[in-house]
Design a protein around this motif. Structure first.
Motif, PDB file in Angstrom:
ATOM      1  N   ALA A   3       0.842  -1.201   0.000  1.00 58.15           N
ATOM      2  CA  ALA A   3       0.000   0.000   0.000  1.00 58.15           C
ATOM      3  C   ALA A   3       0.877   1.252   0.000  1.00 58.15           C
ATOM      4  CB  ALA A   3      -0.918  -0.003   1.224  1.00 58.15           C
ATOM      5  N   TYR A   4       1.957   1.196   0.765  1.00 57.19           N
ATOM      6  CA  TYR A   4       2.900   2.307   0.820  1.00 57.19           C
ATOM      7  C   TYR A   4       3.523   2.537  -0.544  1.00 57.19           C
ATOM      8  CZ  TYR A   4       7.183   4.762   2.150  1.00 57.19           C
ATOM      9  OH  TYR A   4       8.216   5.640   2.229  1.00 57.19           O
ATOM     10  N   ALA A  10       1.035   4.261  -2.871  1.00 59.45           N
ATOM     11  CA  ALA A  10       0.844   5.671  -2.522  1.00 59.45           C
ATOM     12  C   ALA A  10       2.065   6.476  -2.944  1.00 59.45           C
ATOM     13  CB  ALA A  10       0.600   5.809  -1.025  1.00 59.45           C
ATOM     14  N   TRP A  69      -1.751   5.351   4.247  1.00 61.13           N
ATOM     15  CA  TRP A  69      -0.751   4.297   4.123  1.00 61.13           C
ATOM     16  C   TRP A  69       0.209   4.251   5.299  1.00 61.13           C
ATOM     17  CZ3 TRP A  69       4.033   6.364   4.383  1.00 61.13           C
ATOM     18  CH2 TRP A  69       4.154   7.725   4.043  1.00 61.13           C
TER      19      TRP A  69
END
Lengths: 492, 86, 319, 96
Positions: A171-172, A175, A234
């Protein structure tokens, strides 16, 4: 042009790179190589500091071309402070990492020797990227540096190899990539309008729809990277699920890259209007409140610390907004102080939380007070870091908050003072959840196993947290450093 | 000369777009992959025409690389489709 | 040239249409194929915009390697083979309302950006005059190569660093993944490989060499050679073994290391880092390009292959 | 209406579509492909900004930038794909 060659700014960027290469080639010697490279980098940064103290602003035209054709490196007081901060954090985290990878790996995670072998190349690449961001005076180069940071940071975030860490890391990654691509498109718009990529070209440009679009794109992209509410989604999981040294680096350094570039853009570019600054302040307010509430609800210590990062980042944006009509020419100092204070304290706090988790075996806040083992030094470090983050005198955090409120009072912006107060109260509330757990002995059922001897691993968090408190006494020199070369064109 | 080339170019693009139908509709993976390869051939042809039209011989290199590397995805598809003895 | 205008409009519309189709495809495999075709159309767009260097990079990396990478991952998600319809088809978008809001937001932002784009002045002079002035001292005659390896060499070094970071992260994430041995490809492919691989190797070398005066250069050459290595990996002509690990590590870093060492080495005597003496510029750039090509090819192949070569017996203990 | 306008606007549309995909897609692979679309769109805008009416040669600097961008993007894609593969293996292991 500096007499000695190669110049220290290039070295500050390339030395960690050489370290990363060596650490990747020789995994067994990685800790030694890593610490050596960080030490060499610190020496180069000291040389940069010498040059900046002499001349104010120092530039190096890489390749000898100079802007706009080539890329220039530029250092002033703000860049120097960030470089020094990076060296300090890297040194402390590096020492902490020596013992951090000694414990048991989680069942679904990576074995510890592997984590150690890969920590160093990634950490050093991260330092290359961070120093590159601080010294760059070129928009496209900043994009490339952001990508170096992204990849190294994602690698660090998933170092533990657990499912939770990998999910958060992915997810990081998304983003971070989206943020970088928005910056890239923004760079495209800048080039469309000005035909240049350097900051100086931005400074001379007239306002236009294309530049507004560019600024909006870069603002959103960088806010995503800096985890400004509501684009922070995130951050908590990514920072809470990483291993402790990685969390410390991610939280203390990586989110600051986006913030720093925003500051630089505001310095060089068509000035963001008051409306935009107020919007940033409002979003920052949201972050302070939402991050605080979530930290109050967090069940695990590291998650609490991660949510407090969201709140503290929000406070930095409030600091940027606080001066109202005077704009950034005044308020950037408060923001810079808060950035430094947060980085030092948060690195110490994450290392301390990691130690506590290692020693006790878990980091569930509700059961912290039932442990028979007491990692006293780590708890002390946590408390000291909390003092700075809450903003009690004489800590660096206090100086930052004071500078924020002083400016807001001067401009008559009482609402920002109210926000700061609310944030402070919230931080007292959520940190005391952890601190009371450290102080209560009556819940312990087993006989106390108080003293297991001091470990070297306790030193870095204690030193960092001590610095976070003590550096408040050195606020004068720090401000003097920040003003070197007059960032934002203000006279000290 | 160049109007003719432009017309050829447009016709090639139209044929490529016609081939897209198989990519989108399928129904099977192989249908999609094979029509993608066919489109690759059309793209090579268009690159060659563009090289002539715009007087840019460098585009011939592009056509060469495209022709060579379009096979990579096909080979990957075939190799990865083999049952792996599970 | 109304025909060309029609062609441009049609091509631009199909690029946008394929982007939409890529997102709308239900099936993951169809999505990937649509993305590959999207890359080919983009390459045609670059050609129309008179950017042959970009077109080369796009067909080599965008259309070739990205597609192979995505297919390999899809095969993994389908349980080891593309032909098996395992549990991992692409799930349909979940929530209609959120979708609508997202679409509206993104659409509005895009319209605003479009207006800003149309409002931007046309043909602002860029840096082409500066580039033209500096070309005689750059050591090469092709402007894009001069920008990549001389004027903005620092960016290019950092780009190679990004590749290095990527391969380090991939190795870190993937080692210990069990590998199921794939059978070698059939006779048709072996015949193809005998012809195609040497041609591709020559093409890679040619691109590297031509880069000094025409479109081409380290990245395109590296991508082509990387694709060759991928073909080799797929056909099991190349079987990575643990003993290859130091060699692989060396290949990953050699581009970055030589590039950075040259950058620092030329500094001194009034020169700053990356400032090649004009007399030696061509030699230095060729040296850097050759090393970078090795690194790019090795790295791209490793990114495709994934895990660091681990002996099968160690694999189990590593997990 | 020049090539720069046509392809620049197309690039922006592709970026917007990619943005929509990143925000909306539930699937990991699809989000990654959407991010790649964003990258393609941004690259198209950059190259369109370098286009000059013939016979003038285009500005080489954005071309170099886009080549860098393509390489950066393939690296990021490979990392994300490795994460996806690893996650899938771990998730199916724990489910089983």
């Amino acid at each position: 042009m500096p007499e000695f060659a190669p110049d220290p700014m290039t070295l500050a960027i390339l030395l960690p790179l050489f370290g990363a290469i060596a650490a990747f080639l020789a995994p067994r010697a990685a800790p030694l190589i890593g610490l050596g490279a960080v030490g060499a980098m610190a020496a180069a940064i000291a040389a940069v500091g010498h040059a900046v103290a002499q001349a104010g602003t120092v530039t190096v035209p890489l390749g000898g071309w100079g802007a706009p054709l080539g890329i220039e490196l530029r250092a002033d007081g703000l860049a120097l402070a960030m470089l020094g901060l990076t060296a300090l954090i890297a040194l402390a985290v590096g020492l902490g990492a020596l013992s951090a990878f000694a414990g048991e790996a989680p069942a679904d995670g990576q074995p510890m020797p592997r984590q150690r072998a890969f920590f160093w190349p990634l950490c050093l690449l991260l330092l290359t990227g961070m120093n590159g961001v601080y010294l760059s005076a070129d928009l496209f180069n900043l994009y490339v540096m952001l990508e170096v940071i992204s990849l190294a940071a994602v690698g660090l975030a998933v170092l533990g190899g657990t499912v939770a860490a990998l999910r958060a890391g992915l997810a990081y990654m998304y983003a971070s990539l989206l943020g970088a691509l928005m910056v890239l498109l923004g760079v495209g718009f800048v080039y469309l309008q000005t035909g240049r990529l350097d900051f100086a070209g931005l400074a001379g440009a007239q306002g236009s729809p294309a530049l507004s679009a560019a600024f909006a794109l870069m603002l959103v992209g960088l806010a995503l990277k800096a985890a400004l509410f509501p684009l922070h989604f995130w951050l908590p999981e990514a920072h809470a699920n990483a291993t402790a040294p990685a969390s410390a680096l991610l939280s203390a350094l990586v989110v600051k890259a986006g913030l720093y570039i925003l500051l630089r853009l505001a310095e060089a570019g068509p000035f963001p209007g008051e409306a935009i600054l107020t919007l940033l302040g409002v979003l920052g307010t949201g972050a302070v409140l939402w991050g605080g509430v979530q930290a109050l609800r967090a069940e695990r210590l590291k998650l609490l610390v991660a949510w407090s990062t969201v709140a503290q980042i929000g406070l930095i944006f409030v600091a940027l907004a606080r001066a109202g009509t005077e704009g950034l020419s005044d308020s950037w100092r408060a923001a810079a102080l808060l950035i430094l204070a947060h980085a030092v304290a948060k690195a110490g706090m994450f290392l301390a939380a990691g130690r506590i988790k290692d020693v006790i075996g878990h980091d569930r806040i509700s059961e912290l007070d039932r442990s028979a083992v007491r990692p006293a030094l780590a708890q002390l470090a946590f408390a000291l870091a909390a003092i700075s983050l809450i903003g009690l005198p004489p800590s660096l955090g206090f100086i930052g908050k004071w500078s924020l409120m002083e400016g807001a009072m001067g401009a008559g912006n009482w609402h920002w003072i109210a926000v700061t107060m609310a944030g402070t109260l919230l931080s007292v509330a959520y940190f005391s959840r952890a601190l009371t757990g450290f102080l209560r002995f009556d819940r312990v059922r087993a006989p106390l196993d108080e003293h297991r001897g001091w470990a070297l691993a306790d030193a870095p968090p204690v030193v960092l947290a001590g610095l976070a408190v003590g550096l408040g006494l050195a606020a004068g020199p720090i401000l003097a450093v920040l003003d070197l070369g007059r960032p934002f064109g203000v006279t000290p | 000369m160049s109007p003719v080339l432009a017309v050829i170019l447009t016709v090639l693009l139209a044929s490529l777009l016609g081939g897209l139908w198989r990519v989108i509709r399928g129904p099977s993976d192989s249908d999609r992959m094979l029509s993608a390869q066919l489109l690759g051939t059309a793209a090579v042809a268009m690159t060659v025409v563009l090289a002539r039209l715009q007087d840019m011989p460098a585009l011939l290199d592009v056509a060469l690389v495209l022709a060579l590397l379009a096979a990579v995805t096909l080979v990957a598809y075939v190799a990865l489709s083999e049952s792996r003895g599970r | 040239m109304t025909v060309l205008l029609a062609f441009d409009l049609l091509l631009a519309a199909s690029i946008v249409g394929l982007a939409a189709a890529t997102l709308l495809m239900r099936d993951a495999f169809a999505m990937i194929v649509a993305f590959i075709v999207f890359g080919m159309l983009m390459a045609l767009g670059w050609a129309r915009l008179v950017a042959p260097d970009v077109a080369l990079a796009e067909v080599a990396i965008g259309a070739g390697l990205s597609g192979a990478l995505l297919l390999r991952t899809l095969a993994h998600l389908r349980g080891g083979s593309l032909s098996a319809q395992g549990g991992a088809s692409v799930s349909a978008p979940a929530n209609g309302a959120t979708q609508g809001v997202n679409a509206l937001l993104a659409g509005l932002a895009t319209c605003a950006l479009g207006l800003a784009y149309l409002g931007a002045p046309q043909n602002v002079p860029g840096l082409e005059a500066h580039v033209a002035d500096a070309m005689p001292e750059s050591g090469v005659t092709h402007p894009v190569t001069a920008v990549l390896l001389n004027f903005r060499a620092y960016d290019t070094l950092m780009e190679v660093v990004v590749l290095l970071a990527a391969v380090i992260v991939v190795w870190q994430v993937e080692r210990g993944l069990a590998e199921t041995p794939a059978p070698a490809l059939g006779t048709v492919y072996q015949g193809f490989a005998r012809v195609a691989l040497p041609v591709a190797v020559i093409a890679g070398g040619y691109l590297l060499w031509i880069g000094a005066e025409a479109p081409g250069g380290a990245f395109q050459a590296g991508a082509v050679l990387g694709a060759v290595a991928v073909l080799g990996l797929l056909s099991r002509h190349v079987r990575p073994a643990p003993a290859h690990r130091p060699l692989a590590r060396g290949a990953f870093v050699v581009g970055t290391a030589v590039f950075a060492l040259v950058a620092l080495g030329v500094a001194g005597a009034g020169r700053v880092a990356f400032e090649y003496p004009p007399a030696q510029a061509k030699t230095l750039i060729l040296l850097i390009e050759a090393m970078v090509t090795i690194s790019i090819a090795a790295t791209l192949a490793a990114l495709f292959h994934g895990r660091a070569p681990v002996a099968v017996s160690r694999e189990e203990t590593d997990r | 209406m020049t090539e720069a306008t046509i392809y620049g606007l197309a690039g922006l549309a592709v970026f917007g579509l990619g943005l929509m995909g990143v925000l909306g897609a539930a699937d990991r692979l699809r989000r990654l492909v959407a991010l790649n679309l964003c990258a393609g769109g941004a690259a198209m805008v950059l190259v369109a900004s370098s286009w000059r009416p013939p016979p003038a040669a285009p500005d080489p600097v954005p071309h170099a930038l886009v080549i860098t961008g393509i390489v950066v993007m393939v690296s990021a894609t490979a990392v994300a794909l490795a994460l996806i593969r690893r996650l899938y293996s771990l998730e199916t292991d724990t489910d089983a």
